[in-house]
Scaffold this motif. Structure first.
Motif, PDB file in Angstrom:
ATOM      1  N   GLU A   1      30.505  -5.606 -46.173  1.00 55.93           N
ATOM      2  CA  GLU A   1      31.757  -6.027 -47.021  1.00 55.93           C
ATOM      3  C   GLU A   1      31.917  -7.527 -47.466  1.00 55.93           C
ATOM      4  N   LEU A   2      31.071  -8.298 -46.717  1.00 60.31           N
ATOM      5  CA  LEU A   2      31.014  -9.836 -47.028  1.00 60.31           C
ATOM      6  C   LEU A   2      30.585 -10.250 -48.486  1.00 60.31           C
ATOM      7  N   SER A   3      31.070 -11.006 -49.009  1.00 61.76           N
ATOM      8  CA  SER A   3      30.799 -11.552 -50.396  1.00 61.76           C
ATOM      9  C   SER A   3      29.840 -12.627 -50.131  1.00 61.76           C
ATOM     10  N   PRO A   4      29.098 -12.775 -51.385  1.00 62.65           N
ATOM     11  CA  PRO A   4      28.135 -14.267 -51.505  1.00 62.65           C
ATOM     12  C   PRO A   4      28.628 -15.206 -50.753  1.00 62.65           C
ATOM     13  N   MET A   5      30.034 -15.576 -51.369  1.00 62.64           N
ATOM     14  CA  MET A   5      30.519 -16.939 -50.600  1.00 62.64           C
ATOM     15  C   MET A   5      30.794 -16.907 -49.250  1.00 62.64           C
ATOM     16  N   ALA A   6      31.072 -15.778 -48.640  1.00 60.83           N
ATOM     17  CA  ALA A   6      31.410 -15.485 -47.376  1.00 60.83           C
ATOM     18  C   ALA A   6      30.093 -15.628 -46.413  1.00 60.83           C
ATOM     19  N   TRP A   7      28.834 -15.062 -47.101  1.00 55.20           N
ATOM     20  CA  TRP A   7      27.826 -15.250 -46.526  1.00 55.20           C
ATOM     21  C   TRP A   7      27.139 -16.812 -46.310  1.00 55.20           C
ATOM     22  N   ARG A   8      27.488 -17.564 -47.572  1.00 56.31           N
ATOM     23  CA  ARG A   8      27.224 -18.881 -47.364  1.00 56.31           C
ATOM     24  C   ARG A   8      28.064 -19.730 -46.174  1.00 56.31           C
ATOM     25  N   ALA A   9      29.279 -19.276 -46.020  1.00 49.49           N
ATOM     26  CA  ALA A   9      30.074 -19.723 -44.545  1.00 49.49           C
ATOM     27  C   ALA A   9      29.319 -19.313 -43.393  1.00 49.49           C
ATOM     28  N   VAL A  10      28.928 -18.064 -43.085  1.00 50.90           N
ATOM     29  CA  VAL A  10      28.484 -17.492 -41.992  1.00 50.90           C
ATOM     30  C   VAL A  10      27.017 -18.259 -41.765  1.00 50.90           C
ATOM     31  N   MET A  11      26.207 -18.390 -42.903  1.00 50.83           N
ATOM     32  CA  MET A  11      24.982 -19.189 -42.755  1.00 50.83           C
ATOM     33  C   MET A  11      25.017 -20.437 -41.910  1.00 50.83           C
TER      34      MET A  11
END
Length: 741
Positions: free
Chosen positions: A513-523
């Motif tokens: 469910e995570l968006s590409p922008m959310a993945w940037r925050a997670v990484m």
């Protein structure tokens, strides 16, 4: 064991806050250790011992949630995560791993109420062993238990394919792909407990972050890790990742898709540069009878110096300001006829200019201090700024971003995080300067306090160096504990308050469910890329969600991630999964539903929507937890209808907080949309107007697949619109046995 730990803790606390700093530090360390141990012992009380291995070489080994020894250090209980306990999960008759019998113990409190034996080497059993054999499938017995509204640990019934995932290597990115009911979430949580046990020194310092899809889900899983003896893990949603912001509001799917798009990273970067733009006309500054001018050449030079410093916006401002003040000071010297000035004169004039209100105002306009919140609100609220910063988006997409004020949404949080990374922190000296008068009044007192704190910090560093603990505890934290006037924060608490915290391991559930922008925050939160990614591409419901794991991970760890598959469905009975599989085929004919391990003899049913209240009452009468999953646009109407009919019903509205989520989990009936149902399970599920669910977003068929796979016992569909071909032909409820168990 618990009584002994309680006694040790009381003895330490009874000593009081006396003696030298070193004595107090040692007392606090022991008190914290005993308190943590006691909390773990209380948390694992339920089902502490759950198994026994009859081993050819080791003898009888009892397996439990924690390792325990007696006062003589004789082994009483083996921690399930220890290597010697691995045969309890991996041994088979074909590969018994030295085990003759595996016994599952079912307990209530401290009383054994059931025994289940797996025979792995019949020839090695003695006559006495044969006489004590018992058997009833422990796994299926656990699956048939009614839901309690909270996820339970599966430590006693972990299956071989799950154990392989749980004990996977810490390093790198592990993707756990599995369909509904395969135990992805609970396997991920047990993996967290296993990694903390195996790599405790590394992970206790940096912590473990577990990201879930919504706050209700976090309440659902919150008891699992404490029941395994692990309390210091941070549970969060993407909407809580930015300290100080808890975003629970949700965007319309089309808005969320734009905000989650990877192009937004460039939009945010351009929005920051927009606030550093050089005006075309000179800026005139009137200082009494003297007028100074900031021309284009001065601005370009200052901006270039700030940009070349490669500092974040708020830190680069100091370079920009210094360059302009130097140029203005020289201009002022020329105008008043001072000619050449040395560095001391230049510094004095620069400081005089810095305090001039007209100069401060100009500098703030040319290169303002910015917070992420201020940047985003300024962007959303200005068509001109959107046109400039979001020029890579279409006019329609820019229109979706436009808004004036309002609450922060889950889709905003990754953008706030992106902005924070580009802006950097505002210098604390600047923040203090905004209250200069108060600071001057307190200057003497603060100087004395600061001197005392510096002395305490120096002592703390010395203690940590001498004891070899400098890698385990920060000097600042030790000094704070010596003062006794600050909270003793856990690793999870400190990490939650620090946006730049680097975790030792990150687990992402419902990761599709995570968006590409959310993945940037997670990484950003895991520079080592030690991660466990849990999800199912077939269940992607978000318009900004993943289409493949390669699409998600290759930009960060190309060639350095591995995938494990969970293929067995333990939750959903065969009869229910057959219906869900037909819907899955409409998502993608190539997708294959997981194989269910049990049949219940209860067929899914259908009924008119007008009978919703009646069938909910009937399902409640069958026992267990009931969920009514509805289209978003019918949530208020159908929620009110069910609430009026069944006492104790809770309606979960989008953006509901943890307290509301807890109410829903504890209620006999919960009414919710698909987004809030993700990751949850109920004894009975009623899906209202399934075709509306399938049509409410671009990924609607995946949402319907999710809704149909939440039940562990019974599934019904209520509708007034014609059903799709995948659901057509379901028998009426009156034609279906109420209980096929």
């Amino acid at each position: 064991m618990r009584e002994r730990t309680q006694r040790q803790l009381k003895e330490v606390l009874a000593s009081g806050a006396v003696g030298t700093m070193q004595n107090r530090s040692e007392r606090d360390t022991f008190a914290e250790m005993y308190a943590l141990r006691l909390a773990r012992l209380w948390a694992v009380e339920r089902g502490l011992v759950f198994g026994r291995l009859d081993h050819v070489e080791e003898g009888r080994l009892y397996i439990g949630k924690l390792g325990l020894t007696d006062d003589e250090q004789q082994r009483l209980l083996i921690d399930w995560r220890a290597p010697v306990a691995q045969p309890f999960y991996r041994a088979t008759p074909a590969a018994p791993m030295g085990v003759t019998r595996r016994r599952h113990l079912q307990t209530k409190g401290r009383t054994v109420v059931g025994v289940d034996d797996d025979l792995l080497d019949l020839d090695s059993l003695t006559d006495d062993d044969r006489a004590t054999l018992n058997g009833e499938a422990a796994l299926l017995a656990a699956l048939d238990e009614r839901r309690t509204g909270r996820m339970r640990d599966i430590v006693a019934t972990i299956q071989s394919e799950q154990d392989r995932v749980i004990r996977g290597d810490l390093n790198g990115v592990l993707v756990v792909q599995g369909g509904p009911g395969t135990g992805k979430t609970v396997v991920a949580l047990h993996r967290a407990a296993y990694l903390l046990y195996t790599h405790r020194e590394r992970l206790e310092r940096r912590g473990v972050l577990i990201l879930g899809p919504n706050l209700t889900f976090l309440r659902y899983i919150e008891q699992v890790l404490p029941s395994l003896g692990e309390n210091d893990v941070l549970l969060s949603t993407v909407g809580e990742l930015y300290p100080g912001v808890t975003a629970t509001a949700r965007e319309r799917p089309e808005v969320a898709a734009v905000k989650g798009d990877a192009r937004m990273a460039a939009v945010i970067a351009k929005a920051v540069r927009d606030r550093q733009r050089v005006p075309r006309k000179p800026v005139e500054l009137t200082l009494g009878r003297l007028t100074l001018s900031i021309d284009r050449a001065m601005l370009d030079a200052a901006r270039n110096k700030a940009t070349r410093s490669r500092r974040p916006h708020n830190q680069a401002r100091a370079v920009f300001v210094r360059s302009l003040l130097n140029a203005l000071a020289r201009q002022q010297a020329r105008k008043i006829g001072k000619g050449l000035i040395d560095e001391d004169d230049l510094a004095d004039m620069r400081e005089e200019l810095r305090t001039e209100p007209v100069v401060k105002s100009a500098l703030n306009r040319l290169w303002p201090y910015l917070t992420p919140q201020r940047l985003l609100l300024g962007l959303y609220g200005s068509p001109e700024r959107l046109d400039y910063a979001a020029s890579s988006l279409t006019p329609g997409e820019r229109a979706l971003l436009r808004r004036d004020g309002g609450a922060w949404t889950e889709s905003d949080v990754p953008l706030l995080d992106e902005a924070a990374d580009l802006l950097g922190d505002i210098d604390e000296q600047v923040l203090r300067a905004s209250a200069m008068q108060a600071e001057e009044e307190l200057a003497a007192a603060r100087q004395a306090e600061e001197s005392e704190r510096e002395a305490e910090l120096a002592y703390a560093r010395e203690v940590l160096e001498l004891t070899g603990l400098s890698d385990v505890m920060e000097a600042e934290r030790l000094a704070e504990r010596q003062r006794g006037d600050g909270p003793h924060l856990t690793t999870a608490e400190r990490a939650a308050a620090d946006r730049t915290w680097a975790y030792g391991h990150v687990i992402v559930d419902e990761a599709q469910e995570l968006s590409p922008m959310a993945w940037r925050a997670v990484m950003r939160r895991c520079p080592t890329r030690s991660m466990t990614i849990v999800g199912d591409i077939a269940q992607t419901g978000s318009a900004a969600g993943a289409r493949s794991w390669a699409e998600v991970l290759d930009p960060y760890v190309a060639g350095r991630w591995r995938q494990e598959r969970l293929t067995v469905n333990y939750r959903t009975p065969v009869e229910l999964m057959a219906v869900a599989a037909r819907v899955l085929a409409t998502v993608d004919p190539a997708l294959e539903a997981p194989a269910s391990v049990r049949e219940l003899g209860v067929q899914p049913w259908s009924a008119p929507l007008s009978e919703l209240a009646e069938v909910v009452e009937l399902e409640v009468g069958e026992g267990g937890k009931v969920a009514v999953v509805v289209p978003d646009r019918l949530l208020a109407t159908l929620g009110a209808e069910v609430t009026a009919a069944v006492a104790g019903t809770v309606v979960v509205t989008p953006g509901a907080g943890r307290a509301k989520g807890a109410e829903a989990l504890d209620a006999p009936v919960a009414v919710m949309g698909v987004t809030d149902a993700k990751g949850l399970e109920f004894d009975s599920v009623i899906v209202a107007e399934p075709d509306l669910i399938a049509a409410q977003s671009p990924r609607g068929p995946s949402d319907l697949y999710v809704a149909l796979t939440r039940a562990t016992q019974r599934l019904g569909v209520v509708h007034e619109r014609p059903l799709s071909e995948a659901l057509r032909g379901l028998p009426g409820r009156s034609q279906t046995p109420a209980n096929g168990l």
